[in-house]
Each structure stands twice: as C-alpha cells, then as structure tokens.
Design an enzyme around this catalytic site. Structure first.
Site, mmCIF file in Angstrom:
data_model
loop_
_atom_site.group_PDB
_atom_site.id
_atom_site.type_symbol
_atom_site.label_atom_id
_atom_site.label_comp_id
_atom_site.label_asym_id
_atom_site.label_seq_id
_atom_site.Cartn_x
_atom_site.Cartn_y
_atom_site.Cartn_z
ATOM 1 N N ASP A 214 -13.776 -49.483 -22.184
ATOM 2 C CA ASP A 214 -13.295 -48.149 -21.800
ATOM 3 C C ASP A 214 -12.032 -47.812 -22.581
ATOM 4 O O ASP A 214 -11.503 -48.640 -23.324
ATOM 5 C CB ASP A 214 -12.997 -48.116 -20.296
ATOM 6 C CG ASP A 214 -11.951 -49.142 -19.905
ATOM 7 O OD1 ASP A 214 -10.751 -48.818 -19.976
ATOM 8 O OD2 ASP A 214 -12.323 -50.285 -19.555
ATOM 9 N N ASP A 216 -9.130 -47.030 -21.045
ATOM 10 C CA ASP A 216 -8.067 -47.043 -20.038
ATOM 11 C C ASP A 216 -7.939 -45.621 -19.495
ATOM 12 O O ASP A 216 -8.956 -44.964 -19.253
ATOM 13 C CB ASP A 216 -6.768 -47.599 -20.631
ATOM 14 C CG ASP A 216 -5.829 -48.142 -19.567
ATOM 15 O OD1 ASP A 216 -6.292 -48.965 -18.747
ATOM 16 O OD2 ASP A 216 -4.653 -47.754 -19.543
#
Length: 295
Positions: A214, A216
């Site tokens: 991802d 973040d």
C-alpha cells in the site's frame, strides 16, 4: 592462508502471508528452546538444492503475534542455535514513494527505528556490548535477493530506508507525511526492528526484502490504509516471495566463505565488560549468540 569455508545455512523469517517454504527435502517442524523464551513458532527445516534451509513464521502460523509481541530475541537465538549463517527477512510494508508501488519489492539497506516497547539487545547489565549497525544489512546477501527477485519477474528496487514503527495501528496522516517528506524514509513496516539489530549482535548476515502492499496514508489518490486491500496484494506478493526464496540456494551456494563485510565477526571488538566482571548467568544465556567470542 585462505579463510576456512563453512556450510551455508539459510534462515528465512517470513512475515504476513508467508508461512512456509515449498519444496524442502526432509522437511520437518522443529521446536527450539532458547534462554529468551519460545520463538514465534516451531521452525521448518530441510534442504533445498543441496543447501540447508530453515523457515520461521515471524507471527506464528495463523498470525498469533502482533508486531510488538513477536519474540525477536528468541527467534534470532533459535536460528543461530540451529546453525543458520544467513538470514533473509521477508515482510509486508507500506510505501512513501510513488515509484515504489504496491506489488513491488524493496531490498532494504537502512532503517529508522521508531519502536518503543521491545527488547532490543541480547546484552545488558553484567555483560555489555556495542555493535555497529551503521550498515545494518549485508550487501552480499542483499545482492542475492535482488538477483532472485528479478529472475522471478518482480519489480524490485535496490536500496531503501525502512521506517520501523511500533504499531499495531497504521500511521496518522501527519506521521506519514513527516516520515516521507522530512525524514526521507522510503517504506514503513512494523517488524524489521529490533530484528536487524539482534541479527548483527548474533553475527548473522541479514537481508531485508520488503513487499509493498500500500501507499500508507500520504498518497492523495489512495487514502487511508485498508486491510482488505493489503491482504489481496499480500497474497500475490507471498507467491513471488516463495519463488524468490527458492532461487537463493543456487545463488548463495552450499559452501560459504567468511562474510566480506564482516557481519559474521561483528562481536570481534564489541564486548566491553571485562572477563572477570561478567555475569556467569548472562554468559550462559549468550552461549549461541556470542559463544564464538566468549569462548
């Protein structure tokens, strides 16, 4: 006179989504007792391509340990006690860089340690030691991981700074922006510290492969971290990680010379406490980790 060689013994510490190594010959799960308590789980041992291998699920099978409760000292001691020479850490992480996208791997070479609630050293009162972690990963081992990741078709980045946070919560938006913009971190995770520091104290070569799941929370187009999305990316990453690990025995070889970077001699000048002042109980606890220098 040439330095003596020893047998390569690869230890893999698998993070979220990676719970075993496929294709091991003579595979068996072994329980290893350590002076630091029980490791995260039993350790899967065997051989792959004629090279000894050990696999330790960092969170335990079924994911029972949080990043904070992982028994890091017991894990590293157990691998050292088995005879492991080279440790490959595989873990999930978030990215602070647009070009380091979900699904990519990063062969980490630096850390910022922001963990707060973990025992970070094997040494302490009664036997003090100071090792250098200026360069906390082994370049030789990192190159092998980089080559293996490329061969399995993963987009892999050479070098990166890993921000180790305590967790288990993900970052606030303010923290994410600070780590990215002010501190210059490239990826963020919760488990490589104090693992890397302990591996250095145990004179083990250590490489970290961070699998990006991802962005973040800093990325304006991706929003906050979503666990369901992370798990979906994680499964694909884990398959690539297993393929990468399978190539390491062939790249590292069965015979191992001393580390050219000195990882396996990190304690050579690190012990500060004089021999006659050392706590015998501490000396006994350090039989595997520091036995080479304690004699």
């Amino acid at each position: 006179m040439a330095d003596p060689t020893t047998d390569t013994y690869i230890g893999v510490i698998g993070g979220s989504g990676l719970y075993d190594i496929e294709g091991l010959e003579g595979a068996e799960w072994q329980n290893v007792d350590t002076p630091w308590g029980a490791p995260s789980d039993a350790i899967l041992t065997g051989t792959l391509g004629g090279v000894k291998m050990a696999f330790l699920p960092r969170h335990g099978r079924g994911h029972v340990h949080s990043p904070t409760t992982v028994p890091y000292r017991a894990n590293i001691d157990a691998l050292k006690r088995l005879g492991v020479t080279d440790v490959i850490s595989v873990s999930a992480c978030g990215s602070f860089r647009e070009e380091m996208a979900p699904g990519d791997f990063v062969v980490v070479d630096q850390f910022i340690d922001r963990t707060l609630a973990r025992e970070k050293s094997f040494f302490g009162q009664g036997l003090v030691a100071h090792v250098s972690v200026a360069h906390p990963t082994c370049p030789r081992l990192g190159e092998a991981c980089l080559t293996a990741a490329k061969e399995v078709g993963v987009t892999v980045h050479k070098g990166g700074t890993y921000l180790a946070m305590e967790g288990p919560q993900f970052s606030t938006l303010a923290e994410s922006k600070m780590y990215r913009e002010s501190w210059g971190a490239d990826v963020i995770g919760m488990t490589n510290m104090p693992e890397a520091k302990l591996a250095r104290e145990a004179e083990l070569c250590y490489a970290s492969v961070a699998m990006i799941t991802d962005y973040d929370s800093w990325h304006p187009d991706h929003g906050e971290v979503d666990v369901t999305q992370i798990i979906a990316t994680l499964m694909g990453n884990a398959a690539h990680a297993r393929d990468m690990v399978a190539l390491l025995p062939g790249l590292l070889g069965a015979a191992r010379a001393p580390c050219p970077h000195g990882c396996d001699r990190a304690l050579e000048f690190a012990l500060i406490t004089q021999p006659d002042a050392r706590d015998p109980a501490m000396v006994a606890k350090l039989d595997a980790v520091a036995g080479r220098v304690l004699g």
